[in-house]
Design an enzyme around this catalytic site. Structure first.
Site, PDB file in Angstrom:
ATOM      1  N   CYS A 261       0.874  -1.183   0.000  1.00  0.00           N
ATOM      2  CA  CYS A 261       0.000   0.000   0.000  1.00  0.00           C
ATOM      3  C   CYS A 261       0.907   1.227   0.000  1.00  0.00           C
ATOM      4  O   CYS A 261       2.068   1.138  -0.413  1.00  0.00           O
ATOM      5  CB  CYS A 261      -0.975  -0.032   1.177  1.00  0.00           C
ATOM      6  SG  CYS A 261      -0.171  -0.060   2.789  1.00  0.00           S
ATOM      7  N   ARG A 267      -3.260  -0.607   5.629  1.00  0.00           N
ATOM      8  CA  ARG A 267      -3.902  -1.682   4.869  1.00  0.00           C
ATOM      9  C   ARG A 267      -3.013  -2.917   4.692  1.00  0.00           C
ATOM     10  O   ARG A 267      -3.442  -4.039   4.987  1.00  0.00           O
ATOM     11  CB  ARG A 267      -4.335  -1.157   3.491  1.00  0.00           C
ATOM     12  CG  ARG A 267      -5.468  -0.175   3.563  1.00  0.00           C
ATOM     13  CD  ARG A 267      -5.599   0.612   2.283  1.00  0.00           C
ATOM     14  NE  ARG A 267      -4.474   1.521   2.085  1.00  0.00           N
ATOM     15  CZ  ARG A 267      -4.263   2.243   1.004  1.00  0.00           C
ATOM     16  NH1 ARG A 267      -5.095   2.136  -0.027  1.00  0.00           N
ATOM     17  NH2 ARG A 267      -3.234   3.055   0.915  1.00  0.00           N
ATOM     18  N   ASP A 376      -8.402   3.874   1.490  1.00  0.00           N
ATOM     19  CA  ASP A 376      -7.341   4.227   2.444  1.00  0.00           C
ATOM     20  C   ASP A 376      -7.974   4.714   3.758  1.00  0.00           C
ATOM     21  O   ASP A 376      -8.653   5.738   3.767  1.00  0.00           O
ATOM     22  CB  ASP A 376      -6.488   5.333   1.812  1.00  0.00           C
ATOM     23  CG  ASP A 376      -5.279   5.683   2.658  1.00  0.00           C
ATOM     24  OD1 ASP A 376      -5.217   5.240   3.828  1.00  0.00           O
ATOM     25  OD2 ASP A 376      -4.397   6.411   2.153  1.00  0.00           O
TER      26      ASP A 376
HETATM   27  P1  4NP Z   1      -1.616   2.681   4.202  1.00  0.00           P
HETATM   28  O1  4NP Z   1      -2.177   4.044   4.802  1.00  0.00           O
HETATM   29  O2  4NP Z   1      -1.089   3.003   2.825  1.00  0.00           O
HETATM   30  O3  4NP Z   1      -2.829   1.798   4.170  1.00  0.00           O
HETATM   31  O4  4NP Z   1      -0.560   2.210   5.144  1.00  0.00           O
HETATM   32  C1  4NP Z   1      -1.439   5.226   4.788  1.00  0.00           C
HETATM   33  C2  4NP Z   1      -0.463   5.425   5.721  1.00  0.00           C
HETATM   34  C3  4NP Z   1       0.292   6.600   5.696  1.00  0.00           C
HETATM   35  C4  4NP Z   1       0.025   7.552   4.743  1.00  0.00           C
HETATM   36  C5  4NP Z   1      -0.970   7.358   3.800  1.00  0.00           C
HETATM   37  C6  4NP Z   1      -1.718   6.176   3.814  1.00  0.00           C
HETATM   38  N1  4NP Z   1       0.756   8.771   4.715  1.00  0.00           N
HETATM   39  O5  4NP Z   1       0.501   9.608   3.842  1.00  0.00           O
HETATM   40  O6  4NP Z   1       1.671   8.946   5.561  1.00  0.00           O
END
Ligand code: 4NP
Length: 415
Positions: A261, A267, A376
């Protein structure tokens, strides 16, 4: 004239004596290689060896075999074979090494098509973009550079080409642009060039680099180089290779899946933990990990919202630490699964082109779910995490069903 697939198989490999006769999944190594050559279809198959036991085995398996005596190199053995069989200069020979039981048929087809595409080339061979900076500096990995017609300019064990600006102060990164190519030792030759090769003395650069293909280049004989349509799994040189290939051929090696991700804190840690839990319950051999396209959270534990959901669903994410996806991941994993369209684009731009069919979207494994992306949940509360997890569950369940039914080709049997 039909192409010839010649299989040089020497008895006395230093690291594995009697190598072609060593058994893999109940059959000698050579029998697996011969089966690959026969699966090619439109080709004459011939084994060339220095040992009568190997000749006998090949004949038992219904293929032509020829005793070629002591030969300095594999190409010399093919030249000796061509002379003994009286093949015409224009005949085309694919050199399939006797220790390459996992050679994809697509690569055999590609190397022959490449030779046909360049009537003045003496030989054709394949390459793949290097996967990491370590390979560039590894003398066991042969690099090459090509001209605009795809002909080899040079092959070397040295880092080639040298990135003057990028490596001025440090040599930590592979610059973008895919200029670095790793040579794969699959060749197609015209018989006339093999004859020339065998008549020429070993050349200066050939001797210095210990690379026999340089004898052709130093004598002005062009080698056409194309990109391999898919990765060629490593051949058999050691006892450990025998076990690795056995696992691949018998299907006992675990599937390797990487979930990707953006941040690797919401996720993908949930997908990884859920897939691990379900695979254990189903008795499916599965190696899983997760990564993010961002480096921003590297080394961090999962998000608080992820912990909260994991606790409610009985998932263990305590050991998880975020990391960024690497180029080596595309070689190691069988599937690299994006959670949304944005990850998919990012992965597509970082994956070496021949490995692109490993990059997929998780929700493609749940085509009836109505979702293309796992939404997300970062910064959202428990309902956002629940919505994401609902998708993850459907995607991972669909994926594991496919892996259980083996509706995906196993690594090493991809065509
Ligand atoms: P993930 O969620 O991709 O599902 O782990 C996120 C975690 C951090 C960020 C964006 C989405 N971020 O921009 O830091």
């Amino acid at each position: 004239m039909r192409p010839i697939i010649a299989i040089p198989a020497r008895y006395g490999a230093t690291r594995l004596p009697g190598k072609p006769l060593r058994e893999i999944a109940g059959k000698p190594l050579l029998a697996h290689v011969i089966a690959r050559a026969q699966a090619f279809g439109e080709a004459e198959v011939v084994v060339a060896s220095d040992d009568q036991r190997i000749i006998d085995l090949a004949r038992q398996l219904g293929v032509d075999a020829c005793l070629t005596g002591d030969c300095a190199t594999g190409s010399d053995r093919l030249a000796a074979l061509a002379a003994l069989r009286g093949w015409p200069d224009a005949a085309r020979v694919i050199n399939l090494q006797g220790d390459e039981p996992l050679m994809p048929l697509s690569c055999l087809r590609a190397v022959l098509a490449l030779l046909d595409s360049d009537p003045d080339a003496a030989a054709a061979t394949l390459a793949i973009p290097v996967a990491s900076i370590e390979e560039v500096f590894d003398p066991n990995v042969v690099k090459l550079v090509r001209d605009r017609q795809g002909r080899a300019l040079y092959f070397s064990r040295a880092p080639l080409p040298w990135a003057r600006d990028a490596w001025r102060s440090a040599r930590r990164e592979l610059p973008p642009g895919q200029a670095w190519l790793r040579h794969l030792g699959l060749y197609a030759y015209r018989v006339g060039s093999l004859r020339r090769f065998a008549q020429l003395p070993p050349s200066v650069l050939e001797t210095v680099e210990s690379l026999e293909q340089l004898r052709l280049l130093e004598n002005g004989l062009p080698i056409q180089v194309g990109l391999a349509p898919e990765a060629i799994p490593a051949g058999v040189d050691t006892e450990e290779d025998l076990r690795r290939v056995e696992e691949l051929i018998s299907g006992s090696r675990p599937w390797r899946v990487l979930f990707v991700c953006l941040g690797n804190i919401c996720r993908s840690p949930l997908s990884e933990a859920y897939a691990r839990q379900r695979a254990a319950a189903l008795g499916l051999k599965l190696e899983v990990d997760s990564a993010g396209t961002l480096s921003y959270h590297a080394g961090e534990r999962a998000d608080e919202g992820t912990f909260e959901l994991a606790a409610r669903r009985g998932l263990d994410i305590s050991a998880h630490r975020a990391r960024q996806v690497t180029v080596a991941d595309f070689s190691h994993y069988d599937l690299v699964l994006a959670h949304d369209a944005h990850n998919l684009v990012e992965l597509g731009s970082r994956c070496p082109p021949p490995l692109l069919d490993k990059v997929r979207r998780l929700m493609d494994f749940a085509p009836d779910s109505g979702h293309g992306d796992v939404p997300d949940p970062y910064g959202g509360g428990p309902p956002a995490f629940d919505r994401a997890f609902q998708c993850i569950r459907e995607g991972v369940d669909g994926l594991l069903q496919d892996l259980m039914r083996r509706t995906l080709p196993r690594p090493g049997e991809r065509r």
